[in-house]
Design a protein around this motif. Structure first.
Motif, short mmCIF file in Angstrom:
data_model
loop_
_atom_site.label_atom_id
_atom_site.label_comp_id
_atom_site.label_asym_id
_atom_site.label_seq_id
_atom_site.Cartn_x
_atom_site.Cartn_y
_atom_site.Cartn_z
N THR A 281 -16.02 9.28 6.33
CA THR A 281 -15.15 10.20 5.80
C THR A 281 -13.81 9.40 5.51
OG1 THR A 281 -15.82 12.12 6.77
CG2 THR A 281 -13.76 12.36 5.79
N MET A 282 -13.22 9.81 4.44
CA MET A 282 -11.84 8.97 3.98
C MET A 282 -10.83 9.85 3.14
SD MET A 282 -13.02 5.20 2.40
CE MET A 282 -11.07 4.98 2.38
N LEU A 283 -9.67 9.60 3.44
CA LEU A 283 -8.60 10.06 2.46
C LEU A 283 -8.34 9.25 1.32
CD1 LEU A 283 -5.94 11.86 1.71
CD2 LEU A 283 -4.89 10.35 3.38
N GLU A 284 -8.34 9.76 0.16
CA GLU A 284 -8.01 8.66 -0.92
C GLU A 284 -6.76 9.35 -1.78
OE1 GLU A 284 -10.04 6.07 -3.17
OE2 GLU A 284 -11.33 5.63 -1.85
N ALA A 285 -5.77 8.74 -1.94
CA ALA A 285 -4.58 9.27 -2.59
C ALA A 285 -4.18 8.32 -3.69
CB ALA A 285 -3.58 9.75 -1.54
N TYR A 286 -3.77 9.18 -4.79
CA TYR A 286 -3.03 8.31 -5.94
C TYR A 286 -1.76 8.89 -6.24
CZ TYR A 286 -7.38 5.61 -5.49
OH TYR A 286 -8.37 4.91 -5.08
N GLY A 480 -6.35 4.38 0.33
CA GLY A 480 -7.66 5.12 1.01
C GLY A 480 -7.38 4.71 2.74
N ILE A 481 -7.56 5.80 3.43
CA ILE A 481 -7.66 5.64 5.04
C ILE A 481 -8.90 6.22 5.55
CG2 ILE A 481 -6.38 6.68 7.08
CD1 ILE A 481 -3.68 6.88 5.64
N GLY A 482 -9.39 5.42 6.43
CA GLY A 482 -10.78 5.75 6.88
C GLY A 482 -10.16 6.78 8.10
N ILE A 483 -10.89 8.06 7.79
CA ILE A 483 -10.45 8.98 8.78
C ILE A 483 -11.28 8.78 10.37
CG2 ILE A 483 -10.81 11.51 9.23
CD1 ILE A 483 -9.78 11.92 6.45
N ASP A 484 -12.50 8.47 10.11
CA ASP A 484 -13.21 8.28 11.24
C ASP A 484 -12.69 7.20 12.36
OD1 ASP A 484 -15.42 10.02 10.03
OD2 ASP A 484 -15.89 8.19 8.95
#
Length: 510
Positions: A281-286, A480-484
Motif C-alpha cells: 500500500t502506498m500514498l501517491e500525491a501530486y 509516494g510514501i510506503g504506508i506499510d
C-alpha cells in the motif's frame, strides 16, 4: 458468592480438552455440535442484540465496590477465552472488540439445564449473555447472566498456550488465530488503520482530492519493477496489475485537477523480504505549481503530524533505536554520501570504467548495460543506504535511474529527486515532475531499449501518457510514501508481514 470469583486466566481450559490432542478435541467439539442439533438447538444463530461492550462497562462502573450490585441489565457478547468451573458457579471470560469481561454464571439463577449448557461451552465459542452488572466480592467487574446464548460453535480448539502464540508461520498464515491469541497484534492493525485515516484527514486538509485510478494497466509504468501479467478474455489482451498509479494521477493534472492523491494497492512481481511483499500500500500525491522543496515540506509535515496524532509524540523507538520525526530533516546528496563512504570521489567526473572498478572493489555486481548513474546508485545502496539512521532526505538521484523526474538545472546527469531514508529503509520517494513531453519521450525510448536487452523492470513506452503531456501539464511535485513501511516504523514492527493482515505466503505443504 462464596466461590472463588476471581476472573479465570486465558490459559484456564475445561478438563478433558486440556489433555486431549488437537484432533481429539476437535472430534469432541463436533460431537457436541451434533448433540446440539439433535436437541433442536441452533449452534449458529443469526442475530443477538448487544447493548454494551467491555470497555464501556469498565469505564462506567469502575467505581463499584466489591459486592456492589447495580440493578442494571445489559446484553453483552464475545468470544469465550477463559473458563473456570466451581461446582454450582462458573466463571467465563468473553472478549469483544474493546476488551475482556467476566460472566458470573450461577446454577440457581440460570436453572440446571441452562447451567449444564454453560458448562459444555468450549474456549473459542462465541457467546451472548444478558444479566445484571455487578462487582463480585473478590472485586471482579462482571455480568451475572440470567440467560446465556451460544452464538457460534467453535469446531477447532485454539492452539495450546494460544495466548502466547509465537510461531511466525502460524501467525502470518492464520492471522485470525493470531488476532485471537495476541491482543498486541490487534493493536498494531488498529494503529495501521488510524494512520491511514490520519493521512486522509491531513491530505484533505491541505486541499488534496482523493481519487481512484485503474489497477489493470495496458502498459506497466510509473515505476521500474517487474509486473504481474494477466489476460482480459473479452478484449483478448494482456493487462498488468498496477505497479504504480503515477502516470494516471499525472494525467489528472493535465486535465485540470491541481492536487490529487490516492491510497493505493500496488503489485510488483519481485522477491519477498522483511521489507517487501508483492502486494503493498502506498500514498501517491501530486500537486501543481510546486517542486521538490514543496514535496519535502509536505513529507515532513505529513509524517510528523501523523506520529503526533496517532502516537501522541514525534519521538519513536524502532528496534532499540530512538528517532525524532519532528521537522525539519537534513538534506544530503547521493554523491556526497557515497563519496564519504567510499573514501574517494564517486561522481560523474569519473569514467564508467573507474566506477565499475570501484564497484568491483566493493563487491557490487555490474551489468553491461549500466551507465555511470546506475553504478553510482548501486554503490550508494551498497555502501550508504543501510547505514543511514535518518530521517534524512537523500537528493540528486542520477537521471539514468529516475526516468520520470525533472533534470537538475546545470547538472543534466542528475534529477530533482529525493528519497526519504529512515533506519536504512526508503520510506518516501519524490521529485519535481518531468513535464517536457520531448524529454519524456527520450526517457521512455531509453527505457524501451533497456527492456529490449533484458531489463525486466524497465518501464513500457506509454504513448498515451506522452499525448497527455503534449496537451500541457503544469509544473508539479509528486510524492509516494510506503504506508506499510511507515506503519512498521510507528509500531516498532521488524517485518512488513507484521503490519499486513494477510501477507503473501508460500503454499502450505501437503
Amino acid at each position: 458468592m462464596g466461590a472463588d470469583d476471581r476472573a479465570p486466566h486465558a490459559g484456564d481450559i475445561e478438563q478433558g480438552e486440556a489433555q486431549a490432542s488437537h484432533e481429539d478435541a476437535a472430534s469432541v467439539r463436533r460431537t457436541k455440535l451434533d448433540a446440539l442439533r439433535a436437541s433442536g438447538a441452533e449452534p449458529y444463530v443469526s442475530r443477538f442484540e448487544v447493548t454494551d461492550r467491555a470497555a464501556g462497562l469498565a469505564e462506567g462502573y469502575g467505581a463499584l465496590e466489591p459486592g456492589e450490585e447495580t440493578g442494571r441489565t445489559v446484553s453483552v457478547a464475545g468470544r469465550l477465552v477463559a473458563k473456570r468451573d466451581q461446582g454450582k458457579a462458573a466463571f467465563l471470560v468473553i472478549r469483544d472488540a474493546t476488551g475482556d469481561l467476566q460472566l458470573f454464571c450461577r446454577q440457581n439463577v440460570l436453572g440446571e439445564d441452562a447451567f449444564a449448557a454453560v458448562r459444555e461451552l468450549d474456549l473459542g465459542d462465541w457467546v451472548g449473555a444478558t444479566g445484571e452488572v455487578l462487582r463480585t466480592r473478590r472485586g471482579e467487574l462482571s455480568v451475572a447472566p440470567v440467560e446465556v446464548t451460544l452464538l457460534s460453535k467453535s469446531l477447532r480448539p485454539l492452539p495450546e498456550k494460544y495466548h502466547g502464540l509465537t510461531d511466525t508461520e502460524t501467525r502470518y498464515r492464520q492471522r485470525y488465530v493470531d488476532l485471537i491469541a495476541n491482543p498486541e497484534v490487534r493493536q498494531v492493525f488498529e494503529t495501521r488503520f488510524r494512520v491511514i485515516s490520519a493521512i486522509r484527514r491531513f491530505m484533505d486538509g491541505r486541499g488534496f482530492l482523493e481519487v481512484e485510478t485503474p489497477m489493470l494497466h495496458p502498459i506497466p509504468g510509473g515505476a521500474t519493477a517487474r509486473p504481474f501479467v494477466t489476460h482480459h478474455n473479452a478484449l483478448d489482451i494482456e493487462l498488468y496489475l498496477r505497479i504504480a498509479p503515477e502516470l494516471y494521477l499525472k494525467r489528472l493534472l493535465v486535465g485540470g485537477f491541481e492536487r490529487v492523491y490516492e491510497v493505493n494497492r500496488n503489485f510488483r512481481n519481485e522477491g519477498m523480504s522483511p521489507r517487501h511483499n508483492p502486494e503493498f500500500t502506498m500514498l501517491e500525491a501530486y500537486q501543481a505549481y510546486t517542486d521538490l522543496e514543496g514535496m519535502m515540506e509536505l513529507t515532513e509535515s505529513l509524517i510528523s503530524s501523523i506520529a503526533e496524532e496517532v502516537l501522541g509524540t514525534t519521538v519513536v523507538e524502532y528496534q532499540g533505536t530512538a528517532l525524532d520525526l519532528a521537522a525539519p530533516w537534513p538534506r544530503r546528496t547521493m554523491i556526497e554520501l557515497t563519496s564519504e563512504a567510499a573514501g574517494e570521489d564517486v561522481s560523474f567526473a569519473r569514467s564508467r570504467e573507474e566506477l565499475a572498478a570501484l564497484c568491483a572493489r566493493h563487491a557490487v555486481p555490474v551489468e553491461d548495460g549500466w551507465g555511470r548513474g546506475k553504478l553510482i546508485t548501486e554503490l550508494f545502496e551498497k555502501l550508504v543506504e543501510h547505514a543511514l539512521t535518518g530521517p534524512v532526505f537523500v537528493t540528486d538521484y542520477p537521471l539514468e535511474t529516475s526516468p520520470l523526474a525533472r533534470k537538475k538545472p546545470g547538472e543534466p546527469e542528475l534529477t530533482e529527486r529525493f528519497e526519504l531514508i529512515v533506519l536504512g529503509r526508503e520510506i518516501a520517494n519524490a521529485f519535481s515532475e518531468l513535464i517536457d513531453p520531448v524529454d519524456q519521450r527520450e526517457r521512455f525510448a531509453a527505457q524501451a531499449e533497456a527492456k529490449s536487452i533484458g531489463d525486466d523492470e524497465a518501464m513500457g513506452f506509454d504513448e498515451d501518457y506522452l499525448r497527455a503531456l503534449e496537451y500541457g501539464m503544469p509544473p508539479a511535485g509528486g510524492l509516494g510514501i510506503g504506508i506499510d513501511r511507515l506503519v512498521m516504523l510507528l509500531t516498532d514492527s521488524a517485518s512488513i508481514r507484521d503490519v499486513l493482515l494477510f501477507p503473501q505466503m508460500r503454499p502450505e505443504s501437503t
